[in-house]
Design a protein around this motif. Structure first.
Motif, PDB file in Angstrom:
ATOM      1  N   HIS A 105      -6.223   9.759  12.965  1.00 41.04           N
ATOM      2  CA  HIS A 105      -6.640  10.765  11.979  1.00 41.04           C
ATOM      3  C   HIS A 105      -5.475  11.011  10.999  1.00 41.04           C
ATOM      4  N   PHE A 106      -4.252  11.078  11.542  1.00 41.41           N
ATOM      5  CA  PHE A 106      -3.052  11.246  10.715  1.00 41.41           C
ATOM      6  C   PHE A 106      -2.862  10.050   9.788  1.00 41.41           C
ATOM      7  N   LEU A 107      -2.984   8.838  10.358  1.00 45.39           N
ATOM      8  CA  LEU A 107      -2.761   7.618   9.565  1.00 45.39           C
ATOM      9  C   LEU A 107      -3.781   7.498   8.434  1.00 45.39           C
ATOM     10  N   GLU A 108      -5.018   7.915   8.716  1.00 47.47           N
ATOM     11  CA  GLU A 108      -6.063   7.867   7.692  1.00 47.47           C
ATOM     12  C   GLU A 108      -5.689   8.778   6.516  1.00 47.47           C
ATOM     13  N   LYS A 109      -5.176   9.961   6.839  1.00 49.38           N
ATOM     14  CA  LYS A 109      -4.812  10.920   5.784  1.00 49.38           C
ATOM     15  C   LYS A 109      -3.517  10.508   5.064  1.00 49.38           C
ATOM     16  N   LEU A 110      -2.626   9.817   5.777  1.00 48.68           N
ATOM     17  CA  LEU A 110      -1.331   9.421   5.181  1.00 48.68           C
ATOM     18  C   LEU A 110      -1.421   8.135   4.360  1.00 48.68           C
ATOM     19  N   ALA A 111      -2.550   7.440   4.462  1.00 45.81           N
ATOM     20  CA  ALA A 111      -2.675   6.143   3.777  1.00 45.81           C
ATOM     21  C   ALA A 111      -2.508   6.298   2.270  1.00 45.81           C
ATOM     22  N   PHE A 112      -1.964   5.279   1.646  1.00 48.01           N
ATOM     23  CA  PHE A 112      -1.737   5.237   0.194  1.00 48.01           C
ATOM     24  C   PHE A 112      -0.811   6.361  -0.282  1.00 48.01           C
ATOM     25  N   SER A 113       0.112   6.786   0.612  1.00 53.20           N
ATOM     26  CA  SER A 113       1.191   7.692   0.176  1.00 53.20           C
ATOM     27  C   SER A 113       2.390   6.804  -0.166  1.00 53.20           C
ATOM     28  N   SER A 114       3.566   7.408  -0.333  1.00 53.46           N
ATOM     29  CA  SER A 114       4.728   6.626  -0.791  1.00 53.46           C
ATOM     30  C   SER A 114       5.083   5.489   0.178  1.00 53.46           C
ATOM     31  N   THR A 115       5.546   4.387  -0.386  1.00 54.10           N
ATOM     32  CA  THR A 115       5.917   3.211   0.414  1.00 54.10           C
ATOM     33  C   THR A 115       7.284   2.729  -0.065  1.00 54.10           C
ATOM     34  N   ALA A 116       7.732   1.589   0.466  1.00 56.22           N
ATOM     35  CA  ALA A 116       9.031   1.037   0.068  1.00 56.22           C
ATOM     36  C   ALA A 116       9.069   0.750  -1.437  1.00 56.22           C
ATOM     37  N   GLN A 117       7.951   0.244  -1.983  1.00 55.39           N
ATOM     38  CA  GLN A 117       7.928  -0.129  -3.409  1.00 55.39           C
ATOM     39  C   GLN A 117       7.437   0.989  -4.328  1.00 55.39           C
ATOM     40  N   PHE A 118       6.575   1.864  -3.776  1.00 55.71           N
ATOM     41  CA  PHE A 118       5.961   2.904  -4.613  1.00 55.71           C
ATOM     42  C   PHE A 118       6.456   4.287  -4.186  1.00 55.71           C
ATOM     43  N   GLY A 119       6.991   5.018  -5.158  1.00 59.76           N
ATOM     44  CA  GLY A 119       7.625   6.302  -4.848  1.00 59.76           C
ATOM     45  C   GLY A 119       6.667   7.424  -4.488  1.00 59.76           C
ATOM     46  N   SER A 120       5.394   7.310  -4.885  1.00 59.78           N
ATOM     47  CA  SER A 120       4.449   8.383  -4.584  1.00 59.78           C
ATOM     48  C   SER A 120       3.021   7.852  -4.666  1.00 59.78           C
ATOM     49  N   LYS A 121       2.091   8.695  -4.224  1.00 61.11           N
ATOM     50  CA  LYS A 121       0.672   8.335  -4.296  1.00 61.11           C
ATOM     51  C   LYS A 121       0.264   8.120  -5.759  1.00 61.11           C
ATOM     52  N   ASP A 122       0.821   8.940  -6.657  1.00 55.64           N
ATOM     53  CA  ASP A 122       0.490   8.826  -8.083  1.00 55.64           C
ATOM     54  C   ASP A 122       0.868   7.456  -8.641  1.00 55.64           C
ATOM     55  N   GLU A 123       2.032   6.951  -8.193  1.00 56.97           N
ATOM     56  CA  GLU A 123       2.473   5.621  -8.655  1.00 56.97           C
ATOM     57  C   GLU A 123       1.471   4.540  -8.234  1.00 56.97           C
ATOM     58  N   ILE A 124       0.982   4.685  -6.986  1.00 57.88           N
ATOM     59  CA  ILE A 124      -0.005   3.724  -6.466  1.00 57.88           C
ATOM     60  C   ILE A 124      -1.280   3.793  -7.308  1.00 57.88           C
ATOM     61  N   LEU A 125      -1.730   5.012  -7.575  1.00 56.12           N
ATOM     62  CA  LEU A 125      -2.967   5.189  -8.345  1.00 56.12           C
ATOM     63  C   LEU A 125      -2.820   4.664  -9.770  1.00 56.12           C
ATOM     64  N   LEU A 126      -1.635   4.863 -10.349  1.00 59.32           N
ATOM     65  CA  LEU A 126      -1.392   4.352 -11.715  1.00 59.32           C
ATOM     66  C   LEU A 126      -1.400   2.829 -11.743  1.00 59.32           C
ATOM     67  N   THR A 127      -0.799   2.231 -10.718  1.00 59.17           N
ATOM     68  CA  THR A 127      -0.784   0.760 -10.621  1.00 59.17           C
ATOM     69  C   THR A 127      -2.214   0.230 -10.522  1.00 59.17           C
ATOM     70  N   LEU A 128      -3.022   0.892  -9.705  1.00 56.54           N
ATOM     71  CA  LEU A 128      -4.414   0.466  -9.543  1.00 56.54           C
ATOM     72  C   LEU A 128      -5.218   0.673 -10.829  1.00 56.54           C
ATOM     73  N   GLU A 129      -4.894   1.752 -11.520  1.00 57.97           N
ATOM     74  CA  GLU A 129      -5.616   2.096 -12.744  1.00 57.97           C
ATOM     75  C   GLU A 129      -5.553   0.987 -13.788  1.00 57.97           C
ATOM     76  N   LYS A 130      -4.394   0.296 -13.818  1.00 63.17           N
ATOM     77  CA  LYS A 130      -4.216  -0.804 -14.779  1.00 63.17           C
ATOM     78  C   LYS A 130      -5.260  -1.898 -14.557  1.00 63.17           C
ATOM     79  N   HIS A 131      -5.774  -1.976 -13.320  1.00 66.32           N
ATOM     80  CA  HIS A 131      -6.785  -2.996 -12.999  1.00 66.32           C
ATOM     81  C   HIS A 131      -8.137  -2.349 -12.711  1.00 66.32           C
ATOM     82  N   GLY A 132      -8.291  -1.093 -13.172  1.00 67.14           N
ATOM     83  CA  GLY A 132      -9.563  -0.367 -12.952  1.00 67.14           C
ATOM     84  C   GLY A 132      -9.860  -0.177 -11.483  1.00 67.14           C
TER      85      GLY A 132
END
Length: 427
Positions: A12-39
């Motif tokens: 349940h924790f892992l499901e909620k923590l998914a797509f948060s900051s990683t080694a390459q991406f500083g935050s969830k927003d960065e991930i969403l922005l990267t995805l946004e470039k490809h719709g």
């Protein structure tokens, strides 16, 4: 499923923590922005037996997407701040779960806990409140080290060439070093689901579940289940047809073509007993077990009668199956399968789950051929076998008139499904 040696609620924790900051991406927003470039959009879903990280995006962003998925699954930062936010989100979700007018998710939890007491699929899918503060980065890493290993992972893609996906997998996943280190897995739980049967009761005042101009009346909810079979067995298809044949739904469902108004729980239950609010059949299936259950709800004063109606339906399953109703159920199951597989997210979930469980994928036309082969004798055979098992019962609400577990068991072992008669000196 595999939280037996851990605190309940890690997935349940892992499901909620998914797509948060990683080694390459500083935050969830960065991930969403990267995805946004490809719709693109992303999602993570944990069920009782799998956890799925999903991304839908333009094909040209394939390399970016696989890189992102690899990073999200193997390199999450799990910062203190993110874990604290997750704790709050989970607490809120648990509160919401207990306040919802629709108790189906809660009953599903309860029926699994009753059917598989203290093991595998009977363990909590939601994190218990008392564990929210105990789960930290160390606990999560220890779990991830054991279960996020290459032999347990499947990378599935829809709408792309296989070779391209393989290239991206080699580039981003092959030999990738996870953040928790690639040490030896020590504590992998390989236990097989043990069906125990039993009852889980939650006495609860449901009179104020939905107040307002048109309040929902106070209802008592019952779910009765019996062990079916795993999705790897041949009997899985007859059980799926049986579930379709039972069908059902709420008493307010707007009827129409394909809505299942000719299913047994409508014809024999909801259409005959106007006081029943709901009668629905569910089939939960896993790698080593399965559960066929009927959920029913009615006024607390009619609980005994409601339970008897459901036990009678279980017994009638083993009786004669009409040719017309069987064909209708098979056709409905095939059309539902085909309709669902029109949607790409469903296809890729289907691919992922099947390959994870069996290393191959049965194509829709193969499944349709298997459905077409189901005969009334198959239904009778699987039901007879199922009725020899102890029942699992979940009950929620005002349970004053709930029959005892022993009486429900006796009804399911009888010829007509009737509850033993009660004689009271004082009424």
């Amino acid at each position: 499923i595999h939280e037996a040696k851990y605190l309940s609620g890690i997935s349940h924790f892992l499901e909620k923590l998914a797509f948060s900051s990683t080694a390459q991406f500083g935050s969830k927003d960065e991930i969403l922005l990267t995805l946004e470039k490809h719709g693109g959009i992303c999602d993570c879903q944990a069920s009782r037996d799998t956890i799925m990280y999903a991304v839908s995006a333009d094909t040209r962003g394939l390399d970016t997407v696989v890189n992102l998925l690899a990073d999200v699954a193997l390199q999450p930062r799990l910062s203190d701040e993110e874990i604290e936010m997750t704790r709050m989100a989970i607490r809120f979700e648990l509160e919401d779960l207990n306040m919802r007018p629709d108790p189906e998710p809660l009953l599903t939890e309860m029926i699994h806990a009753a059917a598989y007491r203290g093991n595998t699929v009977g363990l909590n899918r939601f994190c218990p409140v008392e564990n929210t503060d105990k789960i930290d980065r160390e606990v999560l890493h220890s779990y991830l080290r054991n279960y996020y290993t290459p032999d347990r992972m499947v990378l599935a893609g829809v709408g792309i060439e296989h070779e391209q996906l393989v290239e991206c997998a080699k580039k981003h996943l092959l030999g990738a070093e996870p953040v928790w280190g690639s040490g030896q897995t020590r504590d992998v739980d390989r236990s097989v689901a043990q069906y125990t049967g039993g009852i889980v009761k939650v006495e609860k005042d449901m009179s104020d579940v939905s107040l307002g101009p048109t309040p929902i009346p106070e209802l008592t909810h019952i779910m009765i289940g019996l062990e079916s079979c795993s999705f790897l067995e041949e009997d899985f298809i007859p059980f799926a047809v049986l579930n379709m044949m039972m069908g059902g739904g709420g008493s307010f469902s707007a009827g129409g073509p394909g809505k299942g108004m000719f299913t047994r729980l409508y014809l024999n239950v909801l259409n005959r007993h106007h006081w029943m609010y709901n009668a629905t059949s569910y089939h939960h299936s896993y790698e080593d077990t399965g559960l066929l259950c009927i959920h029913a709800s009615a006024d607390p004063k009619q609980v005994r009668e409601m339970v008897e109606i459901i036990t009678r339906e279980f017994i009638l399953m083993a009786g004669a199956v009409g040719e017309v109703e069987l064909e209708r159920a098979k056709t409905q199951l095939k059309s539902m399968l085909m309709m669902n597989l029109e949607s790409r997210p469903v296809i890729f979930e289907d691919v992922g789950r099947q390959v994870l469980a069996t290393n191959t994928r049965k194509l829709p036309h193969e499944l349709c051929a298997l459905i077409s082969q189901v005969k009334s004798t198959d239904i009778k055979r699987v039901v007879t076998k199922m009725l020899h098992k102890k029942p699992a019962v979940a009950a929620l609400g005002d349970l004053t008139d709930l029959p005892t577990y022993e009486h429900i068991q006796a009804a399911l072992s009888s010829k007509d499904g009737r509850l033993p008669r009660m004689y009271r000196l004082f009424r």
